[in-house]
Design a protein around this motif. Structure first.
Motif, PDB file in Angstrom:
ATOM      1  N   HIS A   1      44.031  31.780  43.041  1.00 41.92           N
ATOM      2  CA  HIS A   1      44.490  33.203  43.188  1.00 41.92           C
ATOM      3  C   HIS A   1      45.973  33.192  43.648  1.00 41.92           C
ATOM      4  O   HIS A   1      46.537  33.723  44.364  1.00 41.92           O
ATOM      5  CB  HIS A   1      43.703  33.909  44.332  1.00 41.92           C
TER       6      HIS A   1
ATOM      7  N   ASP B   1      48.061  36.565  43.492  1.00 41.71           N
ATOM      8  CA  ASP B   1      47.963  37.123  44.698  1.00 41.71           C
ATOM      9  C   ASP B   1      48.844  36.502  45.748  1.00 41.71           C
ATOM     10  O   ASP B   1      49.247  37.203  46.563  1.00 41.71           O
ATOM     11  CB  ASP B   1      46.413  37.129  45.209  1.00 41.71           C
TER      12      ASP B   1
ATOM     13  N   ASN C   1      45.068  34.839  49.599  1.00 43.13           N
ATOM     14  CA  ASN C   1      44.703  36.212  49.098  1.00 43.13           C
ATOM     15  C   ASN C   1      43.948  36.901  49.588  1.00 43.13           C
ATOM     16  O   ASN C   1      43.103  36.392  50.535  1.00 43.13           O
ATOM     17  CB  ASN C   1      44.485  36.231  47.310  1.00 43.13           C
TER      18      ASN C   1
END
Length: 538
Positions: free
Chosen positions: A46, A49, A150
């Motif tokens: 991620h 993010d 994230n």
């Protein structure tokens, strides 16, 4: 004789409580050493993010405010403690880790103080430990071998909710005003971190306090919450609240926003949640048959509220099930032995269902402390800022474009094919770029080599826009660091960066349509991007 026994029991209780407090402090200190000793923050998943988070933190460290200076549906308190440390000179990764440790310490202490007044000490220390590890974990909550920063605000929201819900669900041996203040602070924090938690759990908290006759706690919680709202209004003004709700309305109504979940009913009947749903249903029926209808009602309401929050969270991690284990174990203590074992057995089954998530949260700091960092590189490559947030080298250098050819294909599903994409009369390829720091760094480096747009604001026609972090560009005022469509901040942009192959085509398509009406002139065209200068409409 009874007086002596009572004094002895009180002395033993105080001794036990001191030992429990010492244990909690030692656990927190152990985690602090694990988290801070490597000197860096790792990411293995991620990373898009993560770039979004760093984008917001950097903006705030420069004095920008969420909702007023940029668009985000997440509340200011999800970022303010970290950005405040960054403004004081702390590196981004260290600021993140220190904030989590401080939050975990404060919440753990409050959780233990409230828990010891309501639960037996073994359950109180387990509850405080659950709250602490949820707040300081270095993964997002799924039972997978990864490190991620994230949606940190989801974990924070769960940890704060645990404290608020325990206060409301269990009546203290003696009411105390400070518990109401703590509850009011917790609910205000939820509203300022992620409104989903506040909206879902506020009715449960009010109902629980009413049914358990904790009216004094309810009064002080309400007074605290209203006071915080008034103070923040005086400091920030009414306009910030309006902007906050405007951002929320924008995200809720955005066509390009994929649904976080598919509804509470689908959530609780999914294969992953079927066993917990059955266990909670049996627990509700069991409590009702024992004549404990109040507890059965509260358990039902809490399960629905928790399922709603999980359904709205990325990953759909039902971390509230761990809190349910504490509830069931604690309620079992007041039952007869056969009934007690039945209730505790239900709690054990529920813990088995959520144990992979809880264990992963608990051991994530240990795993992060022993990982070999030789294959990691800074998340924001090619720049001097944010160098203590590290990403795996393969992910940071991921490149290439995944093409989805649809032109000329026949439809076998009965759906009409989408018309070819065009922009300002040009037909565009149907493709999608892989998300990576190298993607943004490549565009920033190419702009720098050409001497274009240096020192100027950029509007990036895609759902993520951290391009300014990788080059000599100030952040675009009014932008949406994570966009679901629309041209937020376009009025403040000097240039428009138009990716040839976007990271998210659904958002890109919407922006294409809106950008047709913006007066602009093309400056350069490469296989990776196009650059346009925004012309004065006047």
């Amino acid at each position: 004789m009874s007086s002596i026994s009572q004094q002895t029991e009180e002395l033993n209780t105080r001794t036990e409580h001191r030992r429990v407090w010492l244990l909690l402090v030692c656990v927190w200190a152990f985690y602090a050493a694990l988290v801070l000793s490597p000197g860096s923050l790792l990411i293995t998943s991620h990373w898009g993010d993560a770039l979004h988070l760093v984008d917001i933190l950097d903006r705030m460290s420069q004095g920008q405010m969420p909702h007023r200076d940029f668009v985000t549906p997440i509340g200011i308190l999800a970022f303010l403690p970290i950005s405040a440390l960054m403004s004081a000179g702390v590196e981004t990764g260290q600021a993140y880790l220190i904030t989590q440790l401080l939050l975990a310490g404060v919440l753990g202490a409050i959780a233990l103080a409230i828990g010891l007044r309501r639960l037996r000490w073994p359950f109180a220390i387990c509850f405080a430990g659950l709250t602490m590890v949820t707040a300081l974990a270095l993964t997002h909550g799924r039972p997978e071998f990864s490190f991620a920063i994230n949606v940190h605000y989801n974990r924070w929201g769960w940890a704060i909710s645990f404290v608020a819900l325990l206060t409301a669900l269990f009546q203290a041996r003696q009411a105390a005003s400070w518990e109401g203040v703590a509850l009011g602070l917790a609910m205000a924090a939820l509203a300022l971190i992620k409104i989903t938690y506040f909206a879902a759990f506020l009715p449960v908290v009010v109902l629980s306090l009413t049914l358990t006759r904790q009216l004094r706690v309810l009064k002080w919680a309400a007074v605290t919450g209203v006071t915080i709202a008034l103070v923040l209004t005086l400091l920030w003004g009414v306009e910030l609240w309006r902007a906050y709700f405007s951002d929320l309305s924008y995200v809720v109504g955005a066509d390009a926003r994929p649904n976080a979940g598919r509804g509470v009913l689908r959530m609780v009947t999914s294969p992953k949640m079927l066993l917990p749903t059955v266990v909670v249903s049996v627990s509700v029926v069991f409590l009702a048959r024992l004549g404990r209808g109040r507890e059965a009602l509260l358990l039902t309401c809490l399960y629905v509220a928790g399922a709603y929050v999980s359904d709205q969270n990325a990953g759909f991690d039902p971390l509230y099930l761990a809190f349910f284990c504490v509830i069931l174990f604690s309620w079992a203590q007041g039952l007869e032995i056969k009934q007690r074992f039945t209730m505790m057995g239900l709690g054990v089954v529920l813990f088995v269902a959520i144990a992979p998530n809880v264990i992963n949260l608990t051991i994530s700091p240990l795993r992060a402390a022993v990982v070999d960092r030789s294959n990691f590189v800074p998340l924001v490559i090619g720049h001097s800022r944010h160098q203590d947030i590290l990403l795996t080298g393969n992910a940071a250098d991921a490149s290439g474009q995944s093409f989805a050819f649809t032109d000329g294909q026949r439809s076998y599903t009965g759906r009409a094919s989408r018309p070819p994409l065009t922009f300002l009369g040009d037909r565009l390829p149907t493709c999608q770029s892989q998300m990576s720091p190298a993607y943004f760094a490549s565009i920033a480096d190419d702009l720098a080599e050409r001497g274009l747009a240096q020192g100027s604001t950029l509007f990036v026609a895609d759902y993520l826009s951290p391009l300014w972090l990788f080059g000599d560009h100030p952040p675009l005022p009014g932008a949406a660091p994570w966009s679901y469509g629309g041209l937020h901040g376009i009025e403040n942009a000097d240039f428009i960066v138009f990716p040839t192959c976007p990271n998210r085509p659904s958002v890109w398509r919407q922006m294409l349509h809106d950008l047709e009406a913006v007066p602009m002139s093309e400056l350069v065209r490469t296989p990776l991007y196009r650059l346009y200068a925004v012309e004065d409409a006047g």
